[in-house]
Design a protein around this motif. Structure first.
Motif, short mmCIF file in Angstrom:
data_model
loop_
_atom_site.label_atom_id
_atom_site.label_comp_id
_atom_site.label_asym_id
_atom_site.label_seq_id
_atom_site.Cartn_x
_atom_site.Cartn_y
_atom_site.Cartn_z
N LYS A 52 0.82 -1.22 0.00
CA LYS A 52 0.00 0.00 0.00
C LYS A 52 0.86 1.27 0.00
CE LYS A 52 -3.75 -2.26 2.56
NZ LYS A 52 -4.53 -2.28 3.83
N LYS A 53 2.10 1.14 0.48
CA LYS A 53 2.97 2.33 0.61
C LYS A 53 3.92 2.51 -0.57
CE LYS A 53 3.08 2.22 5.71
NZ LYS A 53 2.27 1.03 5.96
N MET A 54 3.99 1.52 -1.46
CA MET A 54 5.04 1.53 -2.46
C MET A 54 4.86 2.55 -3.59
SD MET A 54 6.36 -2.41 -2.76
CE MET A 54 7.84 -1.90 -3.63
N SER A 55 3.72 3.22 -3.62
CA SER A 55 3.52 4.27 -4.63
C SER A 55 3.92 5.65 -4.11
CB SER A 55 2.05 4.30 -5.07
OG SER A 55 1.20 4.59 -3.97
N ARG A 56 4.26 5.74 -2.84
CA ARG A 56 4.65 7.03 -2.26
C ARG A 56 6.01 7.48 -2.81
NH1 ARG A 56 3.53 6.21 4.21
NH2 ARG A 56 1.32 5.67 4.13
N ILE A 57 6.18 8.80 -2.89
CA ILE A 57 7.42 9.38 -3.41
C ILE A 57 8.51 9.31 -2.34
CG2 ILE A 57 8.50 11.50 -4.25
CD1 ILE A 57 5.79 12.29 -5.39
N THR A 58 9.70 8.90 -2.75
CA THR A 58 10.84 8.81 -1.83
C THR A 58 11.92 9.80 -2.27
OG1 THR A 58 11.74 7.00 -3.16
CG2 THR A 58 10.42 6.39 -1.26
N THR A 59 12.13 10.84 -1.46
CA THR A 59 13.10 11.87 -1.82
C THR A 59 14.24 11.99 -0.82
OG1 THR A 59 11.75 13.55 -0.70
CG2 THR A 59 11.40 13.25 -3.06
N GLU A 60 14.17 11.24 0.28
CA GLU A 60 15.23 11.26 1.28
C GLU A 60 15.96 9.92 1.23
OE1 GLU A 60 16.22 13.77 3.02
OE2 GLU A 60 14.62 15.14 2.45
N GLY A 61 16.91 9.72 2.13
CA GLY A 61 17.63 8.46 2.17
C GLY A 61 19.11 8.66 2.40
N ILE A 62 19.91 7.67 2.03
CA ILE A 62 21.35 7.75 2.22
C ILE A 62 22.07 7.07 1.04
CG2 ILE A 62 21.30 7.81 4.74
CD1 ILE A 62 21.94 4.84 4.77
N ILE A 63 23.35 7.42 0.90
CA ILE A 63 24.24 6.71 -0.01
C ILE A 63 25.18 5.89 0.86
CG2 ILE A 63 26.08 6.94 -1.71
CD1 ILE A 63 24.70 9.46 -2.70
N GLU A 64 25.14 4.59 0.66
CA GLU A 64 25.92 3.66 1.48
C GLU A 64 27.05 3.07 0.64
OE1 GLU A 64 27.35 2.23 4.43
OE2 GLU A 64 25.27 2.63 5.00
N SER A 65 28.17 2.77 1.30
CA SER A 65 29.29 2.11 0.61
C SER A 65 29.64 0.82 1.33
CB SER A 65 30.52 3.03 0.57
OG SER A 65 30.99 3.29 1.89
N TYR A 66 30.15 -0.12 0.56
CA TYR A 66 30.63 -1.37 1.14
C TYR A 66 31.88 -1.80 0.38
CZ TYR A 66 31.09 -6.34 2.13
OH TYR A 66 31.60 -7.57 2.49
N ILE A 67 32.95 -2.08 1.13
CA ILE A 67 34.19 -2.57 0.55
C ILE A 67 34.42 -3.97 1.08
CG2 ILE A 67 36.66 -2.19 0.22
CD1 ILE A 67 34.91 0.04 -0.92
N HIS A 68 34.48 -4.94 0.17
CA HIS A 68 34.65 -6.33 0.59
C HIS A 68 36.06 -6.57 1.10
CE1 HIS A 68 33.45 -10.46 0.83
NE2 HIS A 68 34.44 -10.86 0.06
N ALA A 69 36.21 -7.57 1.97
CA ALA A 69 37.51 -7.91 2.53
C ALA A 69 38.53 -8.13 1.42
CB ALA A 69 37.39 -9.18 3.38
N GLY A 70 39.70 -7.50 1.58
CA GLY A 70 40.72 -7.58 0.54
C GLY A 70 40.71 -6.39 -0.39
#
Length: 224
Positions: A52-70
């Motif tokens: 029911k919520k998936m049509s709502r506009i999303t304008t906030e959030g974050i940019i996430e990073s991930y570096i794998h071992a090695g």
């Protein structure tokens, strides 16, 4: 009459699902304390609520990073929600890290969902499957069924949302996100991601040992 539910059972169900304490208690009471049934009921409730919520506009959030071992593989992902308040929630930030890790762990994943796969990729994959010997020898109607089945499987391997969650393979990434939509009360969308693999796209020098030895012999002969 409702059965008595221990605090330990409620805590266990909450750890497994991320649902609220009262929702966990009600689910356990409705299932007579059966945790697997309670998990299934909470999942169904959460998915229905999330839809029911998936049509709502999303304008906030974050940019996430991930570096794998090695430090050979890295991922950047933008995960959106509706408000900065939810973006700062621990649950939302953990979700973003989990999804980034998922992308790093899935070498075939290149798109968010199957609808994002471009036509030229679809045409190319279809041509490859039609050209396989075990398909080309079959009648036309059988060929179509085989190719469609293989293409559907292949495209799901390429789509992030269709991947089994590496921390809980009973659910997909899409279901994981919907669970958090229900938990946090806001729409959540993966907007984009980029995977970086060390050395990708660089043409590595291939030494030809035979030519190298021949060249050394010629140089030796000329110097005599």
């Amino acid at each position: 009459m409702s059965i008595q539910i221990s605090a330990q059972s409620v805590k266990e169900l909450r750890n497994k699902t991320g649902a609220g304490m009262m929702d966990c208690k009600k689910a356990l009471q409705a299932s007579d304390g059966n945790i697997p049934i309670a998990i299934e009921n909470l999942r169904k409730k959460g998915l229905a609520s999330a839809d029911k919520k998936m049509s709502r506009i999303t304008t906030e959030g974050i940019i996430e990073s991930y570096i794998h071992a090695g430090a050979k593989i890295g991922v950047l992902i933008e995960l959106n929600c509706e408000t900065d308040f939810v973006a700062r929630r621990v649950e939302f930030q953990k979700l973003s890290r989990d999804i980034a890790m998922q992308i790093a762990a899935c070498p075939s994943v290149s798109y968010i969902n199957t609808n994002d796969i471009p036509k030229h990729v679809i045409d190319s994959e279809t041509k490859i499957e039609l050209g396989k010997e075990d398909v080309s020898e079959k009648p036309i109607d059988i060929q179509e069924k085989i190719v469609n089945g293989r293409i559907e499987k292949r495209f799901k391997e390429m789509a992030l949302l269709d991947q089994p969650f590496i921390r809980n393979t009973d659910i997909t990434i899409e279901e994981l996100i919907k669970t958090h939509i229900s938990l946090l009360g806001e729409n959540i969308q993966v907007r984009r991601f980029q995977k970086f693999i060390l050395g990708e796209g660089i043409e590595k020098k291939q030494d030809n040992l035979k030519n190298e030895v021949s060249s050394m012999i010629e140089q030796s002969s000329e110097s005599r």
